[in-house]
Structure formats: C-alpha cells, structure tokens
Design an enzyme around this catalytic site. Structure first.
Site, mmCIF file in Angstrom:
data_model
loop_
_atom_site.group_PDB
_atom_site.id
_atom_site.type_symbol
_atom_site.label_atom_id
_atom_site.label_comp_id
_atom_site.label_asym_id
_atom_site.label_seq_id
_atom_site.Cartn_x
_atom_site.Cartn_y
_atom_site.Cartn_z
ATOM 1 N N CYS A 65 0.879 -1.183 0.000
ATOM 2 C CA CYS A 65 0.000 0.000 0.000
ATOM 3 C C CYS A 65 0.910 1.224 0.000
ATOM 4 C CB CYS A 65 -0.986 -0.022 1.166
ATOM 5 S SG CYS A 65 -0.275 0.015 2.814
ATOM 6 N N THR A 67 2.093 3.092 2.382
ATOM 7 C CA THR A 67 3.123 3.031 3.426
ATOM 8 C C THR A 67 3.538 1.613 3.806
ATOM 9 O OG1 THR A 67 1.343 3.004 5.038
ATOM 10 C CG2 THR A 67 2.300 5.155 4.530
HETATM 11 C C1 RB5 Z 1 -4.132 5.134 0.522
HETATM 12 O O1 RB5 Z 1 -4.131 6.490 0.224
HETATM 13 C C2 RB5 Z 1 -3.237 4.873 1.719
HETATM 14 O O2 RB5 Z 1 -3.876 5.263 2.901
HETATM 15 C C3 RB5 Z 1 -2.872 3.404 1.810
HETATM 16 O O3 RB5 Z 1 -2.251 3.023 0.640
HETATM 17 C C4 RB5 Z 1 -1.921 2.994 2.904
HETATM 18 O O4 RB5 Z 1 -0.765 3.766 2.924
HETATM 19 C C5 RB5 Z 1 -2.509 2.815 4.223
HETATM 20 O O5 RB5 Z 1 -1.829 2.446 5.197
#
Ligand code: RB5
Length: 148
Positions: A65, A67
């Site tokens: 994702c 992060t």
């Molecule tokens: C999506 O914008 C973001 O919140 C997701 O990819 C992730 O980083 C969540 O932990």
C-alpha cells in the site's frame, strides 16, 4: 514456496515491479489485485491474502500500500498471520529469524525499488531460526489468538 501478492491503488505500480522480480527469480505467485489506480480499500486486499496465508504454511504473502502499514495492520488481524512492515533488509531478515513472519508489508510511495528488491530477497530466503525461545514467544501470540 509460493507467494500471494496484492496491493491497493497506492501500491499497484510497485506490485507490477515486484511481480517482474519474482518472475525473474522463477518464484511462483498469484496476484489477487487490485489491477488499476482506482481507489480501493486496503483491508479488503490484506484480509484476502492473509486468509490464504493462515491456511497454508507453504505460502507467503506480499502486500503493498502507500506506506505498507495499513496492509500490515489489517493482515495481522487474521489468526495465524505474522505480518511485518519492513522498511529495511535488517527488519525483514529478523522478522523471519525471530518471528517467522509470513506476510511482508511494503511501501509503495517514496521508496526506492532497489531497497524493495533487497528486502524481498532477504525475506524470502531467510529461514525461521526455530530456536526454543522464539517458538515459545510465537506460541504465546497464537495462544492469545485462540482465546479471543
Ligand atoms: C491510501 O491512500 C493509503 O492510505 C494506503 O495506501 C496505505 O498507505 C494505508 O496504510
């Protein structure tokens, strides 16, 4: 060993690069989506992968994702999953040796692919130590999960 991989929209580009890397290493994988940059909810993908990993010891999960954290938090809610959000090869390696991690959460945004490659390489190739103290600690987590 086979890899089950998934991402949300923020990880979809990195997921494609990871799939090419796995292909190059002749590591079998299944991609459970997402397939585009349209916004999706990371728990849907994390849980889909985590449920498969919890059922089969020969599988490992890779989740991407923005992060790596949201995917990891969600995956760790599934009984039997030990997911690590690794930002460096050392934490990836130690999560295998000490924690027998079975899911790897990766960061799709602002993170160099060379580092991702190293993290995946070490995570896939490092065995669990099997040492008694580590087995005992992992068992405590599993015992807690059973009681919930
Ligand atoms: C999506 O914008 C973001 O919140 C997701 O990819 C992730 O980083 C969540 O932990």
């Amino acid at each position: 060993m086979k890899v089950i991989i998934a991402s949300d929209h923020a990880g979809v580009k990195l997921k494609e690069r990871i799939k090419n890397y796995l292909k190059g290493k002749k590591i079998e994988y299944t991609d459970l989506g997402t397939d585009s940059s349209d916004s999706v909810d990371y728990p849907d993908y994390a849980i889909k992968v985590a449920e498969k990993i919890a059922k089969d010891k020969n599988l490992r999960g890779i989740l991407v994702c923005g992060t790596g954290t949201g995917m990891t938090i969600a995956a760790n809610k599934v009984k039997g999953v030990r997911a690590v959000a690794a930002y460096d090869p050392y934490s990836a390696k130690m999560s295998r040796i000490d924690n027998d991690s079975n899911v790897l959460g990766l960061r799709g945004r602002f993170f160099p692919f060379e580092k991702v490659r190293k993290i995946i390489q070490i995570w896939l190739n490092t065995p669990f130590s099997g040492e008694e103290r580590h087995k005992r600690r992992i068992k405590k987590i599993a015992d807690y999960e059973r009681k919930r």
